[in-house]
Design a protein around this motif. Structure first.
Motif, PDB file in Angstrom:
ATOM      1  N   VAL A  55       0.848  -1.207   0.000  1.00 32.13           N
ATOM      2  CA  VAL A  55       0.000   0.000   0.000  1.00 32.13           C
ATOM      3  C   VAL A  55       0.879   1.251   0.000  1.00 32.13           C
ATOM      4  N   LEU A  56       0.479   2.256  -0.779  1.00 31.76           N
ATOM      5  CA  LEU A  56       1.098   3.580  -0.715  1.00 31.76           C
ATOM      6  C   LEU A  56       0.238   4.458   0.185  1.00 31.76           C
ATOM      7  N   HIS A  57       0.837   5.002   1.240  1.00 32.74           N
ATOM      8  CA  HIS A  57       0.133   5.920   2.141  1.00 32.74           C
ATOM      9  C   HIS A  57       0.548   7.346   1.787  1.00 32.74           C
ATOM     10  N   TYR A  58      -0.416   8.252   1.724  1.00 36.18           N
ATOM     11  CA  TYR A  58      -0.074   9.640   1.407  1.00 36.18           C
ATOM     12  C   TYR A  58      -1.079  10.593   2.055  1.00 36.18           C
ATOM     13  N   GLY A  59      -0.677  11.838   2.185  1.00 36.70           N
ATOM     14  CA  GLY A  59      -1.556  12.833   2.800  1.00 36.70           C
ATOM     15  C   GLY A  59      -0.881  14.188   2.870  1.00 36.70           C
ATOM     16  N   ASP A  60      -1.689  15.221   3.088  1.00 35.25           N
ATOM     17  CA  ASP A  60      -1.183  16.596   3.161  1.00 35.25           C
ATOM     18  C   ASP A  60      -0.520  16.858   4.504  1.00 35.25           C
ATOM     19  N   LEU A  61       0.447  17.790   4.496  1.00 36.75           N
ATOM     20  CA  LEU A  61       1.140  18.213   5.713  1.00 36.75           C
ATOM     21  C   LEU A  61       1.057  19.721   5.843  1.00 36.75           C
TER      22      LEU A  61
END
Length: 744
Positions: A602-608
């Motif tokens: 799985v690729l996990h991603y999100g804004d910071l």
């Protein structure tokens, strides 16, 4: 055997369906509710169900929003971003909220107005709210408040100065956030509004927040509208901006240089040189050097980018001369060549203007032009008809002759008096060198949106390019002699010498010398002999044995090495990388992080909110993409975000760092890598996940290096040598250190 069925009331937990999300929902004055949201249901049905649970009527006037610091509304477009365990808030709908704030910011109570503007500045970051507020003609209301605000509250400002400053700051913040969504065109604003914003640059120099937002608005106006550029250019002068560079706030300095860059970039060609002259008169370079580059603090990435942009725009002023051919019939241009001859050979007396002296003069000029190293001895003007470098080469030669006269005369006389065919022709070499320096500094190319590569030494002199040439032409002459090149076959000699000179210059530039003298010193340590040593060392490290047994050994080892490289790439993806979102206002950096799960599924991603200092844990990244859903990885012009229109998308450097993951029927995850190394790591890693070959330059270099090392290790003569299983013990400390010699 018969299947074992779980009893009806068994506690065996079944995994929840993929479309069901478990969340908590808050409502002021009530206990939060835990509920399951069916993502297949319309959002309006879910909101109605929540409202019914709290006996709230008119469910169409409510909405859900994230209960975190963003407070962004949940819509049909972004509802898939809701994750298990998320905390949501039931609140008034965007339309209702926009209507209420539209009324509240017009309140006669200053306290109520201030609180409303503060809320508006916060909510305006959300595009859903922004659209509703803009539909109420909210932008016009804010501009009217700005245009009339100072006069209306002039008396109040004297009594409640902090209150007025905060009010104006929140108004400008809301305006900037609303405009950043790109919903409204910048061409719609009045001259009165521009005048007011420009006036704030002078009036509120001490109020950082107002000054910062005013500068940001001016920059956006200039970059997004040609008409507004002209109006802003009339209202704001370089003299008004310069004082903000002399302060200590780096963010204000960054915004100030950004406005100057925007005015510089959008100025018509005929006005650009005029603006450069004004910048020189106002001593912009000297001020930046003193208060920014040599200030006692680190230069952040955005400031480095703006300095890089200013450097590029300054050097681009040379493009006109670089692309101008010399007119052999133009007497003023021919006089420059006469001046070069005069300075070099002034010791020789001019023939008298008596009859019969014309032939002698022509013969002498032809002889001198040959000594100066021109191809065309009769009419050297013909040497400058090729573009690039055009007239720029002649400008450089004249500058060198006038400002470094001793060095110029020495080089010309030294080479013109040699009889061993190893002379370095000054004229031809200067033309080739000027062309090469223009290529190194990319004269004529637009600045990159992502590059921070500015060179402090170019801010230490008003004629930095000419001084750069003067140092490099002396280097070229020195290297030519060291290589014992001949002028008989100039083209072959030029190619060999220029390759070495370019390598010397590039290696010196990578050390980022702080001054031209330091650059010159670096070059002195990079003689031709030293370059040969460096090349030899690098060649030994990458030596490729071509004998058959070695080639067979390489074939046997290569799969192991490729697997090692693959594991390294995947480990880097597991660590993750912070990517920057590029938008119209670059300084308000928005970051997002992406990393691969340890099981590589799985690729996990999100804004910071800001750039992280270390790794970002998986649980703080809200979004995920199963690797199994990835259909393809595309790069460069094939990326969806590179096919859009706009100057940013046409930039060559951005194209080289762009890649996208395509999934499902139309899903995409778009990246712009922070640098070429990260680009190679990610494209290699993603291709490895998909079972494809890793084709990047980085993989080729790593493979060559590791193969070379492994082969050398295997070829070591280790017969009869005992290799210990454990490392040798560390010896005891000596009784004294009298043998230590202090080099200082």
């Amino acid at each position: 055997c018969p299947a074992v069925l779980a009893p009806k009331n068994s506690s065996v937990a079944m995994p929840p369906p993929a479309d069901i999300v478990k969340v908590a929902i808050e409502w002021p004055g009530a206990f939060p509710k835990l509920m399951e949201i069916d993502q297949k249901k319309p959002l309006s049905s879910i909101i109605k169900e929540v409202c019914d649970g709290w006996s709230l009527a008119n469910h169409d006037q409510f909405a859900l929003q994230h209960a975190d610091s963003s407070n962004f509304y949940i819509t049909e477009k972004n509802r898939n971003e809701i994750k298990n365990g998320a905390i949501l808030r039931l609140t008034t709908s965007p339309a209702q909220n926009a209507q209420q704030l539209h009324e509240r910011i017009q309140s006669s109570s200053m306290d109520a107005k201030l609180e409303a503007l503060k809320d508006l500045a916060n909510y305006s970051r959300d595009v859903t709210f922004a659209q509703e507020f803009i539909n109420l003609d909210g932008i016009s209301l804010l501009t009217q408040m700005v245009e009339s605000g100072t006069e209306r509250y002039q008396k109040l400002q004297k009594i409640m100065k902090p209150c007025f400053g905060d009010m104006l700051s929140f108004t400008l913040t809301a305006f900037v956030e609303l405009m950043d969504h790109g919903i409204v065109s910048w061409d719609t604003f009045s001259v009165a509004f521009i005048k007011k914003i420009a006036s704030y640059v002078n009036k509120f120099a001490s109020d950082i927040s107002i000054l910062q937002r005013s500068l940001a608005i001016l920059e956006s106006m200039v970059l997004n509208s040609h008409d507004l550029y002209q109006k802003v250019a009339q209202e704001i002068t370089i003299g008004q901006l310069i004082p903000h560079l002399q302060g200590t706030d780096q963010e204000i300095q960054t915004y100030t240089i950004a406005v100057i860059n925007a005015l510089f970039l959008k100025a018509p060609d005929d006005k650009r040189q005029e603006m450069a002259n004004i910048l020189a008169q106002k001593q912009l370079r000297s001020i930046i050097l003193t208060h920014v580059i040599r200030a006692q603090r680190a230069i952040n990435n955005e400031m480095a980018h703006q300095l890089y942009v200013l450097q590029v725009l300054t050097f681009n002023l040379l493009e006109d001369r670089m692309m101008t051919k010399m007119d052999p019939q133009d007497q003023a241009q021919r006089d420059i060549i006469f001046e070069l001859r005069r300075i070099a050979f002034d010791a020789e007396s001019e023939p008298n203007n008596s009859s019969g002296s014309m032939e002698k003069r022509k013969s002498m000029y032809t002889r001198d032009y040959k000594k100066l190293g021109f191809i065309n001895h009769v009419n050297p003007a013909m040497d400058f008809t090729q573009t690039p470098p055009g007239m720029l080469a002649l400008d450089n030669m004249l500058y060198f002759a006038k400002h470094h006269q001793d060095a110029y005369i020495r080089i010309v006389l030294e080479n013109s008096s040699r009889e061993d065919k190893h002379e370095c022709p000054f004229g031809r070499s200067s033309i080739e060198l000027t062309k090469m320096l223009c290529e190194i500094l990319k004269v004529g190319e637009l600045p990159s949106e992502t590059c921070n590569d500015f060179h402090p030494m170019f801010f230490t002199h008003d004629r930095s390019f000419e001084e750069f040439f003067c140092i490099c032409i002396q280097l070229l002459n020195k290297t030519w002699k060291e290589m014992r090149a001949t002028s008989e076959d100039f083209n072959k000699a030029r190619k060999r010498v220029m390759q070495v000179v370019k390598e010397q210059i590039m290696r010196a530039l990578t050390t980022k010398p702080s001054s031209l003298d330091q650059f010159k010193s670096k070059l002195q340590n990079l003689s031709y002999t030293e370059i040969l040593k460096i090349r030899q060392s690098e060649r030994m490290n990458q030596e490729d044995f071509q004998s058959r047994p070695i080639l067979e050994l390489k074939e046997k080892i290569q799969p192991e090495i490729l697997e090692l490289i693959k594991q390294q790439r995947l480990n880097r993806l597991v660590e993750g990388t912070c990517f920057r979102k590029l938008n119209s206002r670059r300084r308000q950096d928005k970051f997002w992080y992406c990393r691969l799960s340890p099981n590589h599924k799985v690729l996990h991603y999100g804004d910071l909110e800001e750039s992280p200092q270390g790794e970002v844990p998986h649980d703080s990244l809200q979004d995920k993409l199963p690797v199994a859903d990835i259909k393809a990885v595309v790069t460069g012009k094939d990326c969806p975000h590179m096919k859009e229109k706009g100057a940013l998308k046409q930039n060559k450097e951005v194209l080289e760092l762009a890649f996208s993951i395509l999934y499902d029927s139309s899903g995409q995850l778009n990246f712009i890598a922070p640098d070429k190394h990260e680009y190679c790591v990610w494209t290699d890693g993603l291709n490895a996940l998909l079972g494809k070959d890793m084709l990047s330059d980085l993989t080729r270099n790593d493979l060559d290096t590791l193969l070379s090392m492994e082969i050398k290790l295997r070829l070591l003569d280790l017969e009869n040598i005992q290799i210990p299983d454990a490392p040798p013990p560390i010896p005891k400390e000596p009784s004294n250190y009298d043998f230590v010699y202090d080099c200082n």
